[in-house]
Design a protein around this motif. Sequence first.
Motif, PDB file in Angstrom:
ATOM      1  N   HIS A  68      15.294  23.160  11.900  1.00 35.09           N
ATOM      2  CA  HIS A  68      14.710  22.093  11.073  1.00 35.09           C
ATOM      3  C   HIS A  68      14.046  21.029  11.957  1.00 35.09           C
ATOM      4  CE1 HIS A  68      15.510  19.600   7.129  1.00 35.09           C
ATOM      5  NE2 HIS A  68      14.234  19.704   7.415  1.00 35.09           N
ATOM      6  N   HIS A  74      11.016  13.242   7.853  1.00 38.16           N
ATOM      7  CA  HIS A  74      12.068  13.814   8.698  1.00 38.16           C
ATOM      8  C   HIS A  74      12.578  12.814   9.730  1.00 38.16           C
ATOM      9  CE1 HIS A  74      10.614  17.495   6.795  1.00 38.16           C
ATOM     10  NE2 HIS A  74      11.824  17.964   7.026  1.00 38.16           N
ATOM     11  N   GLN A  77       5.779  17.212   0.885  1.00 40.19           N
ATOM     12  CA  GLN A  77       6.183  16.181   1.844  1.00 40.19           C
ATOM     13  C   GLN A  77       5.618  14.820   1.459  1.00 40.19           C
ATOM     14  OE1 GLN A  77       8.454  16.480   3.883  1.00 40.19           O
ATOM     15  NE2 GLN A  77       8.607  18.660   4.394  1.00 40.19           N
ATOM     16  N   ASP A  88      16.331  15.927   1.651  1.00 44.67           N
ATOM     17  CA  ASP A  88      15.368  17.010   1.778  1.00 44.67           C
ATOM     18  C   ASP A  88      15.924  18.209   1.013  1.00 44.67           C
ATOM     19  OD1 ASP A  88      13.668  19.033   2.652  1.00 44.67           O
ATOM     20  OD2 ASP A  88      13.871  18.552   4.792  1.00 44.67           O
ATOM     21  N   HIS A 147      14.521  25.171   3.567  1.00 41.61           N
ATOM     22  CA  HIS A 147      14.787  25.213   5.018  1.00 41.61           C
ATOM     23  C   HIS A 147      15.893  24.224   5.421  1.00 41.61           C
ATOM     24  CE1 HIS A 147      11.280  22.087   5.645  1.00 41.61           C
ATOM     25  NE2 HIS A 147      12.426  21.448   5.707  1.00 41.61           N
TER      26      HIS A 147
HETATM   27 MN    MN Z   1      12.690  19.505   5.991  1.00 42.00          MN
END
Ligand code: MN
Length: 244
Positions: free
Chosen positions: A66, A122, A190, A205, A209
Amino acid sequence: MNRRNAIKMVTLASAGALVFRSQLTSSVTAASTEPEGPTGPHVLPPLQYPVDALIPYIDGPTMAVHHNKHHAAYVKNLNTALIGQPESLVKTSVDDLLKNLNDVPESIRTAVRNNGGGHYNHTLFWQLLSPKGGGQPKGILAETINKTFNGYDKFYESFSAAAAKVFGSGWAWLSLTPKKTLVIESTPNQDSPLSAGNYPLLGIDVWEHAYYLSYQSARADYIRNFAKIIHWDFVEARYEKALH
Ligand code: MN
């Protein structure tokens, strides 16, 4: 099944296992190397804790891939999109790029929205988590959450529902509006709350993934366990800073 077919099946099965194992090895090895591409102006911030620090709630290979693959790719693709753009744009912070997407040239707007959003979201996400996290918010944030959502449990229930309802890939957020009220919202892909004028304080999130290796399709379990690693001191500090 005759003996020859049985041998053939065993051979095929072990070949499959070998392919799988070599893919796993190469992805773990490759996780420590930077992807090729421009090295700036935006950079991948290092994780402030080991990739396995959030076990048992988030596993190490998930964190490694990630951060070192997915987040790194957003940074690389954002930098690539900015090649050849005016210096003022190249030097603009990712926050300001996302707050003013309409000022970004149309030819790279989608790339900046997706990859700038991925980078910003992120960067925030890693800081929101801590092996010493969990529990409940404190201070003025706790008071406001209690007032706004009728207590922490009701808050986390609504936050979880928003995260569960995201169709496909995206995020659920606790954000601050321009009027300084708290809201729970979600964004697809995103997209950042910044682009709609809000300021994200906490985000989960829910791209596969982020959890699929350990949880497979059990997104609800991931959402429930996420509460056990939220770094509330960080969220609280972010909230107080945003208020002033
Ligand atoms: Mn992510």
